[in-house]
Design a protein around this motif. Sequence first.
Motif, short mmCIF file in Angstrom:
data_model
loop_
_atom_site.label_atom_id
_atom_site.label_comp_id
_atom_site.label_asym_id
_atom_site.label_seq_id
_atom_site.Cartn_x
_atom_site.Cartn_y
_atom_site.Cartn_z
N MET A 1 59.77 4.96 73.63
CA MET A 1 58.90 5.93 74.03
C MET A 1 58.95 6.40 73.55
N SER A 2 58.04 7.61 73.26
CA SER A 2 58.34 9.25 72.92
C SER A 2 58.32 9.87 74.24
N ARG A 4 56.51 12.50 75.03
CA ARG A 4 55.33 13.28 75.32
C ARG A 4 54.12 11.99 75.82
N ASN A 5 54.77 11.26 75.45
CA ASN A 5 54.21 9.39 75.55
C ASN A 5 54.92 9.20 77.26
N SER A 6 55.52 9.22 77.38
CA SER A 6 56.75 9.26 78.62
C SER A 6 56.24 9.93 79.98
N GLN A 8 53.24 11.99 79.91
CA GLN A 8 52.01 11.36 79.70
C GLN A 8 51.46 10.56 80.63
N THR A 9 52.66 9.20 80.51
CA THR A 9 52.39 8.27 81.83
C THR A 9 52.77 8.83 83.33
N PHE A 35 44.79 3.80 78.12
CA PHE A 35 44.11 4.83 77.22
C PHE A 35 43.55 6.01 77.83
N PHE A 39 44.80 13.23 76.13
CA PHE A 39 46.34 13.17 76.51
C PHE A 39 47.05 14.37 76.86
N ALA A 43 49.96 14.98 79.71
CA ALA A 43 50.99 14.81 78.81
C ALA A 43 51.76 16.41 79.79
#
Length: 171
Positions: A1-2, A4-6, A8-9, A35, A39, A43
């Motif tokens: 996981m990138s 940025r995704n982390s 956002q999560t 989703f 985003f 993030a």
Amino acid sequence: MSRRNSLQTYGILHHPGYREKYQVNLKRDLPHIPFAEDFWGFANAGAVLADLHINYESTPQYDKLRYIETPGVPIDWRVEKMRLSKDKTQLKYNDYLVLDGIPAEVYNYRLGNRSALEWIVDQYRVKTDKRSGIVNDPNRADQPRYIVDLIARVITVSLKTMEIVKELPAV
């Protein structure tokens, strides 16, 4: 996981709507991340939250906290066991000190089923393990004010967290 995704999560995991909708699942399962249309909103908020939570020890102390010293009692920064007042606006730190002016919003930032401040009050106390007799003492001889300063920082972190959470985009 990138990264940025982390981030956002991390932002989504703090969203009140998400926490309410998945409350039962979060108690027994890994989080399911929906989703998010926005985003970058999540993030960016996640990045600020992560920085705030990771670097809590360098966060400024809550400056509206009042320190009420008990007259005639010598200065003492040691904690044995702290107690919140019934209305939770005061914290009896020890016989020497009461912390006053704790805002109600502090209790909105929750770590599981209790607030971050309530977690500190519960965990930062002298405890002796019944089986081993080992004493767990959170007081620091080299930093006598560590716990009282930590409380003031946790109040700031809690208030700032809730400010960010209120601005999160819709899930």
